[in-house]
Design a protein around this motif. Structure first.
Motif, mmCIF file in Angstrom:
data_model
loop_
_atom_site.group_PDB
_atom_site.id
_atom_site.type_symbol
_atom_site.label_atom_id
_atom_site.label_comp_id
_atom_site.label_asym_id
_atom_site.label_seq_id
_atom_site.Cartn_x
_atom_site.Cartn_y
_atom_site.Cartn_z
ATOM 1 N N LEU A 1 47.061 59.486 78.717
ATOM 2 C CA LEU A 1 46.994 58.444 77.694
ATOM 3 C C LEU A 1 48.113 57.421 77.871
ATOM 4 O O LEU A 1 49.256 57.770 78.188
ATOM 5 C CB LEU A 1 47.099 59.062 76.292
ATOM 6 N N THR A 2 47.759 56.152 77.630
ATOM 7 C CA THR A 2 48.764 55.097 77.597
ATOM 8 C C THR A 2 49.456 55.099 76.241
ATOM 9 O O THR A 2 49.016 55.763 75.311
ATOM 10 C CB THR A 2 48.123 53.723 77.831
ATOM 11 N N ASP A 3 50.532 54.352 76.125
ATOM 12 C CA ASP A 3 51.188 54.190 74.824
ATOM 13 C C ASP A 3 50.391 53.196 73.977
ATOM 14 O O ASP A 3 49.719 52.297 74.513
ATOM 15 C CB ASP A 3 52.616 53.663 74.998
ATOM 16 N N SER A 4 50.435 53.345 72.665
ATOM 17 C CA SER A 4 49.829 52.354 71.779
ATOM 18 C C SER A 4 50.724 51.117 71.722
ATOM 19 O O SER A 4 51.930 51.198 71.946
ATOM 20 C CB SER A 4 49.639 52.936 70.375
ATOM 21 N N ILE A 5 50.120 49.956 71.418
ATOM 22 C CA ILE A 5 50.846 48.693 71.462
ATOM 23 C C ILE A 5 50.632 47.948 70.140
ATOM 24 O O ILE A 5 49.496 47.590 69.809
ATOM 25 C CB ILE A 5 50.382 47.812 72.631
ATOM 26 N N PRO A 6 51.698 47.691 69.358
ATOM 27 C CA PRO A 6 51.540 46.917 68.119
ATOM 28 C C PRO A 6 51.420 45.418 68.418
ATOM 29 O O PRO A 6 52.095 44.895 69.301
ATOM 30 C CB PRO A 6 52.829 47.228 67.349
ATOM 31 N N VAL A 7 50.550 44.741 67.679
ATOM 32 C CA VAL A 7 50.354 43.295 67.840
ATOM 33 C C VAL A 7 50.277 42.661 66.457
ATOM 34 O O VAL A 7 49.567 43.161 65.573
ATOM 35 C CB VAL A 7 49.058 42.977 68.618
ATOM 36 N N SER A 8 51.011 41.572 66.269
ATOM 37 C CA SER A 8 50.994 40.842 65.001
ATOM 38 C C SER A 8 50.135 39.590 65.157
ATOM 39 O O SER A 8 50.352 38.795 66.065
ATOM 40 C CB SER A 8 52.421 40.464 64.591
ATOM 41 N N VAL A 9 49.144 39.429 64.278
ATOM 42 C CA VAL A 9 48.245 38.272 64.303
ATOM 43 C C VAL A 9 48.525 37.440 63.061
ATOM 44 O O VAL A 9 48.436 37.942 61.935
ATOM 45 C CB VAL A 9 46.766 38.698 64.329
ATOM 46 N N GLU A 10 48.880 36.157 63.245
ATOM 47 C CA GLU A 10 49.331 35.339 62.134
ATOM 48 C C GLU A 10 48.533 34.041 62.048
ATOM 49 O O GLU A 10 47.864 33.641 62.997
ATOM 50 C CB GLU A 10 50.826 35.006 62.298
ATOM 51 N N TYR A 11 48.652 33.394 60.882
ATOM 52 C CA TYR A 11 48.100 32.052 60.715
ATOM 53 C C TYR A 11 49.044 31.054 61.369
ATOM 54 O O TYR A 11 50.081 31.401 61.898
ATOM 55 C CB TYR A 11 47.918 31.724 59.235
ATOM 56 N N SER A 12 48.692 29.774 61.320
ATOM 57 C CA SER A 12 49.512 28.738 61.945
ATOM 58 C C SER A 12 50.838 28.612 61.209
ATOM 59 O O SER A 12 51.001 29.068 60.081
ATOM 60 C CB SER A 12 48.781 27.397 61.935
ATOM 61 N N ASN A 13 51.792 27.941 61.888
ATOM 62 C CA ASN A 13 53.126 27.787 61.330
ATOM 63 C C ASN A 13 53.260 26.587 60.416
ATOM 64 O O ASN A 13 54.364 26.215 60.048
ATOM 65 C CB ASN A 13 54.150 27.645 62.460
ATOM 66 N N ALA A 14 52.138 25.938 60.070
ATOM 67 C CA ALA A 14 52.215 24.786 59.182
ATOM 68 C C ALA A 14 52.768 25.214 57.829
ATOM 69 O O ALA A 14 52.568 26.333 57.368
ATOM 70 C CB ALA A 14 50.836 24.162 59.009
ATOM 71 N N ASP A 15 53.502 24.332 57.182
ATOM 72 C CA ASP A 15 54.122 24.622 55.903
ATOM 73 C C ASP A 15 53.049 24.816 54.845
ATOM 74 O O ASP A 15 52.344 23.865 54.486
ATOM 75 C CB ASP A 15 55.045 23.470 55.496
ATOM 76 N N PRO A 16 52.865 26.029 54.308
ATOM 77 C CA PRO A 16 51.799 26.260 53.325
ATOM 78 C C PRO A 16 52.068 25.591 51.994
ATOM 79 O O PRO A 16 51.169 25.472 51.169
ATOM 80 C CB PRO A 16 51.808 27.792 53.179
ATOM 81 N N ASN A 17 53.321 25.151 51.740
ATOM 82 C CA ASN A 17 53.643 24.520 50.472
ATOM 83 C C ASN A 17 53.234 23.066 50.425
ATOM 84 O O ASN A 17 53.233 22.442 49.362
ATOM 85 C CB ASN A 17 55.152 24.636 50.206
ATOM 86 N N LYS A 18 52.925 22.486 51.586
ATOM 87 C CA LYS A 18 52.509 21.090 51.617
ATOM 88 C C LYS A 18 51.023 20.993 51.344
ATOM 89 O O LYS A 18 50.253 21.848 51.747
ATOM 90 C CB LYS A 18 52.824 20.466 52.979
ATOM 91 N N PRO A 19 50.573 19.941 50.624
ATOM 92 C CA PRO A 19 49.136 19.769 50.369
ATOM 93 C C PRO A 19 48.399 19.531 51.655
ATOM 94 O O PRO A 19 48.933 18.954 52.598
ATOM 95 C CB PRO A 19 49.084 18.531 49.451
ATOM 96 N N TYR A 20 47.162 20.011 51.713
ATOM 97 C CA TYR A 20 46.433 19.905 52.975
ATOM 98 C C TYR A 20 46.096 18.471 53.309
ATOM 99 O O TYR A 20 46.238 18.014 54.418
ATOM 100 C CB TYR A 20 45.146 20.742 52.916
#
Length: 306
Positions: free
Chosen positions: A116-135
Motif C-alpha cells: 500500500l502507498t501512503d494516503s495523501i491529504p489535499v485541500s480544495v478551496e474557492y478563489s482568493n477573491a475578497d468575499p467581503n467585496k460585492p460581486y
C-alpha cells in the motif's frame, strides 16, 4: 522425516529472512505535485513501484476516488532500477468539491501480497477573491449632511402635493381608445442567441482595450450570469464564480469546466486584484465563456429533444 528442534528453528529463521529480504525489494510510492488547489485545478498523481526483475504484479486499481475526478491516465513506464525494475505512471485528477480531502492508500498486488502507498491529504478551496467585496461593482454609499428639519418638511409637502396632482390627472383624464398591441417585427431572441450576440459585440472592444479591461470583464461576467439566470441554471444572485462552475459543471464536459473555472478566476483577479491580462488571456477568457455557453445550450437542447 522428523526435524530436530534446532533444525526447525533454523528453518523458520531462514524463511522469515527470505520473506523480509523480498519485502525490502518491493517498494511502492504515491506522490502529488501539489496538495492545495483551487476548484477545478489539476493535480498530477505519480505512482511508482520497484519490483525484482521479472516479477509479475497487478497494478494499482484506478477506479474512483471520493471527491476527485479523473482527467487523464498515462501509460505505465518501465525503467531499470538497482534491484530490478521501476514502474511509473502519471495520472491527472481534479476536484469540484471544496474542503479537505484525502487520496486514499492504493494497493499494488504482487503474488499473494498487497503493498500500500501512503494516503495523501489535499485541500480544495474557492478563489482568493475578497468575499467581503460585492460581486458587481456598486458605488460606495456617499454620506451627505443631514438637511435641516424645516427643509425636509418642505420637500415632503411638495412631493406630496405633486403626487396628489398626478393622481387627480390620471383619474380625470379621458380614457383613450384601446389600441391593439403591436406585434414584434422580429423573432424574440433566446437566452443562448442573446448571450452569443452580446459576446460577439464585446469581443472587438475587449481585443482593442489597451489594458483597460476591468469594466469589460465585469460585462463579460454579467453576460454569463444573465445566461445562467435566464436558463434557470443558477438562481442565487450572490453566488461566487467558483460556485457557479460547481452548479453548472454537470452540463459541460470536464475540459470545458476546468477552462471556465480558470477563466473566471482570472476575471476575479482583474476585478478585485487589479490584474492586467494580456491580449492572449483576453481572447482565452472570452472563448472559454463562449464554449461553455455553447456546450450548455447543446446539452439542454439534447435533453429537451429526448
Amino acid at each position: 522425516m522428523r526435524f530436530s528442534r534446532k533444525e526447525t528453528i533454523v528453518t523458520i529463521i531462514f524463511t522469515l529472512s527470505c520473506t523480509m529480504l523480498y519485502a525490502q525489494q518491493v517498494r511502492v510510492k504515491a506522490s502529488v505535485n501539489r496538495d492545495r488547489i483551487l476548484i477545478g485545478e489539476p493535480i498530477v498523481l505519480q505512482l511508482e513501484a520497484e519490483l525484482p526483475e521479472g516479477e509479475s504484479y497487478t497494478w494499482f486499481r484506478l477506479d474512483s476516488i471520493d471527491h476527485f475526478e479523473w482527467l487523464a491516465k498515462g501509460s505505465v513506464d518501465t525503467l531499470d532500477a538497482v534491484q530490478g525494475k521501476l514502474y511509473k505512471q502519471l495520472v491527472t485528477i481534479t476536484s469540484f468539491d471544496s474542503g479537505s480531502w484525502t487520496i486514499p492508500r492504493l494497493s499494488l498486488q504482487v503474488k499473494n501480497s498487497s503493498y500500500l502507498t501512503d494516503s495523501i491529504p489535499v485541500s480544495v478551496e474557492y478563489s482568493n477573491a475578497d468575499p467581503n467585496k460585492p460581486y458587481h461593482d456598486i458605488r460606495d454609499i456617499i454620506e451627505v449632511p443631514a438637511a435641516e428639519t424645516n427643509k425636509v418638511n418642505y420637500i415632503i409637502a411638495i412631493v406630496t402635493l405633486l403626487a396628489i396632482a398626478g393622481l387627480i390627472y390620471l383619474l380625470t383624464r379621458k380614457k383613450k381608445e384601446k389600441v391593439e398591441a403591436k406585434i414584434p417585427t422580429g423573432p424574440v431572441m433566446t437566452a443562448y442567441e442573446k448571450a452569443l450576440s452580446l459576446l460577439s459585440a464585446l469581443k472587438p472592444r475587449l481585443m482593442q482595450s489597451n489594458g483597460h479591461v476591468k469594466n469589460l470583464y465585469i460585462e463579460l461576467n454579467d453576460i454569463l450570469r444573465d445566461y445562467f439566470r435566464e436558463e434557470k441554471l443558477v438562481l442565487e444572485p450572490d453566488s461566487t464564480n467558483d460556485q457557479l462552475v460547481v452548479r453548472i459543471k454537470r452540463y459541460i464536459n470536464k475540459e470545458q469546466a476546468i477552462r471556465l473555472a480558470q477563466s473566471l478566476r482570472l476575471v476575479d483577479a482583474v476585478k478585485f486584484a487589479k490584474y492586467q491580462p494580456s491580449s492572449g488571456e483576453n481572447e482565452e477568457v472570452l472563448n472559454s465563456v463562449q464554449h461553455a455557453i455553447e456546450g450548455i445550450n447543446e446539452q439542454i437542447h439534447q435533453k429537451q429533444t429526448n
